[in-house]
Design a protein around this motif. Structure first.
Motif, short mmCIF file in Angstrom:
data_model
loop_
_atom_site.label_atom_id
_atom_site.label_comp_id
_atom_site.label_asym_id
_atom_site.label_seq_id
_atom_site.Cartn_x
_atom_site.Cartn_y
_atom_site.Cartn_z
N ASN A 22 0.63 -1.19 -0.02
CA ASN A 22 0.06 -0.01 -0.05
C ASN A 22 0.90 1.26 0.09
O ASN A 22 1.98 1.25 0.51
N CYS A 23 0.26 2.36 -0.40
CA CYS A 23 0.97 3.52 -0.68
C CYS A 23 0.00 4.55 -0.20
O CYS A 23 -1.23 4.67 -0.93
N SER A 24 0.40 5.62 1.05
CA SER A 24 -0.49 6.43 1.11
C SER A 24 0.55 7.96 0.95
O SER A 24 1.37 7.90 1.12
N TYR A 25 -0.61 9.15 0.76
CA TYR A 25 0.15 10.31 0.42
C TYR A 25 -0.65 11.47 0.92
O TYR A 25 -1.86 11.12 1.46
N LYS A 26 -0.32 12.57 1.05
CA LYS A 26 -0.91 13.56 1.58
C LYS A 26 -1.29 14.78 0.50
O LYS A 26 -2.37 15.69 0.88
N THR A 27 -0.81 14.85 -0.55
CA THR A 27 -1.27 15.86 -1.47
C THR A 27 -2.13 15.40 -2.49
O THR A 27 -2.55 14.17 -2.73
N SER A 28 -2.54 16.33 -3.49
CA SER A 28 -3.57 15.80 -4.39
C SER A 28 -2.50 15.66 -5.74
O SER A 28 -1.47 16.03 -5.60
N ILE A 29 -3.18 14.75 -6.47
CA ILE A 29 -1.94 13.89 -7.37
C ILE A 29 -2.67 14.15 -9.06
O ILE A 29 -3.94 14.30 -9.21
N ASN A 30 -1.74 14.19 -9.78
CA ASN A 30 -2.30 14.00 -11.22
C ASN A 30 -2.21 12.55 -11.49
O ASN A 30 -2.95 12.19 -12.32
N ARG A 50 -3.91 7.16 -13.40
CA ARG A 50 -4.16 8.62 -13.20
C ARG A 50 -5.48 9.04 -12.32
O ARG A 50 -5.97 7.96 -11.72
N SER A 51 -5.54 10.17 -12.01
CA SER A 51 -6.24 10.46 -10.85
C SER A 51 -7.72 10.14 -11.18
O SER A 51 -8.61 10.25 -10.05
N ASN A 52 -8.20 10.07 -12.29
CA ASN A 52 -9.56 9.82 -12.46
C ASN A 52 -9.91 8.24 -12.67
O ASN A 52 -10.96 7.97 -13.19
N TYR A 87 9.46 -2.36 -3.99
CA TYR A 87 8.55 -1.77 -4.92
C TYR A 87 8.21 -0.40 -4.35
O TYR A 87 8.12 -0.30 -3.12
N PHE A 88 8.17 0.52 -5.33
CA PHE A 88 8.12 1.96 -4.77
C PHE A 88 6.76 2.57 -5.61
O PHE A 88 6.69 2.11 -6.74
N CYS A 89 5.96 3.51 -4.77
CA CYS A 89 4.95 4.43 -5.46
C CYS A 89 5.62 5.54 -5.88
O CYS A 89 6.73 6.17 -4.94
N ALA A 90 5.23 6.17 -6.84
CA ALA A 90 5.55 7.65 -7.10
C ALA A 90 4.49 8.56 -7.32
O ALA A 90 3.59 8.09 -8.22
N ILE A 91 4.48 9.35 -6.61
CA ILE A 91 3.30 10.49 -6.41
C ILE A 91 3.75 11.56 -7.63
O ILE A 91 4.64 12.17 -7.33
N VAL A 92 2.74 11.71 -8.62
CA VAL A 92 3.17 12.81 -9.45
C VAL A 92 1.93 13.95 -9.24
O VAL A 92 0.90 13.74 -9.26
N SER A 93 2.47 15.09 -8.37
CA SER A 93 1.54 16.12 -8.13
C SER A 93 1.56 17.38 -8.86
O SER A 93 0.90 18.46 -8.47
N GLY A 94 2.27 17.47 -9.62
CA GLY A 94 2.59 18.74 -10.58
C GLY A 94 3.88 18.76 -11.37
O GLY A 94 4.30 17.41 -11.81
N THR A 95 3.91 19.98 -12.04
CA THR A 95 5.12 19.97 -12.96
C THR A 95 6.28 19.59 -12.25
O THR A 95 6.95 20.18 -11.36
#
Lengths: 110, 112
Positions: A22-30, A50-52, A87-95
């Motif tokens: 599992n991966c948890s994060y704090k910001t909004s993501i793309n 993707r976020s949708n 195994y790594f999750c990568a959060i993409v939150s912006g440019t």
């Protein structure tokens, strides 16, 4: 910290069993991406969701995303010894904002 | 054919030295990156670069500087190496920002 938190930190299972991390994060993501890293090697991309999107599959891999809970999970079904890796999750939150999680070390015992 | 390559694979050097790590991608990607992975496997982005823009992580010391002779190459130059610079450095590329990244094999730097 925007850093993704992964759990468990380490997981040991028998060949043929399923592995869930599992991966948890704090910001909004793309989007959110999962990568695998074998010992002493570079990272290899597994799945981008993707976020949708709520769920994606690729072979024995299934990724879910719950943006309301700010969490994602990676399921590996019918695990093999060759799945042993980190195994790594990568959060993409912006440019140019890729933020990697702390990683889950998976060991699959033959 | 290696998509993203780095040289050298291993680098052992003394404190205070200046060193460079080279990265090349043959994927035709527009964006390249440098990451540092510490001993706890924590992966942190250092730089993002396309042919128009350099994005620097503000926590990266100015002893580190990326240099791009062309779109396929992004080299990392490090001045006055310190013990804390010991880590594995990964180069990566992507077709465009926020998309899938392709990583090189890493350069293991040890500063003595």
């Amino acid at each position: 910290s925007q850093q993704g938190e992964e759990d468990p930190q380490a997981l040991s299972i028998q060949e043929g069993e399923n592995a869930t991390m599992n991966c948890s994060y704090k910001t909004s993501i793309n989007n959110l991406q999962w990568y695998r890293q074998n010992s002493g090697r570079g990272l290899v991309h597994l799945i981008l969701i993707r976020s949708n999107e709520r769920e994606k599959h690729s072979g024995r891999l299934r990724v879910t995303l719950d943006t309301s809970k700010k969490s994602s999970s990676l399921l590996i079904t019918a695990s093999r010894a060759a799945d042993t890796a980190s195994y790594f999750c990568a959060i993409v939150s912006g440019t140019y904002k890729y933020i990697f999680g702390t990683g889950t070390r998976l060991k699959v015992l033959a | 054919d290696t998509a993203v390559s780095q040289t050298p694979k291993y680098l052992v050097t003394q404190m205070g030295n200046d060193k460079s790590i080279k990265c090349e991608q043959n994927l035709g990607h527009d964006t390249m990156y440098w990451y540092k992975q510490d001993s706890k496997k924590f992966l942190k982005i250092m730089f993002s670069y396309n042919n128009k823009e350099l994005i620097i992580n503000e926590t990266v010391p100015n002893r580190f500087s990326p240099k791009s002779p062309d779109k396929a190459h992004l080299n990392l130059h490090i001045n006055s190496l310190e013990l804390g610079d010991s880590a594995v450095y990964f180069c990566a590329s992507s077709q465009r920002d926020q998309e899938t990244q392709y990583f090189g094999p890493g350069t293991r730097l040890l500063v003595l």
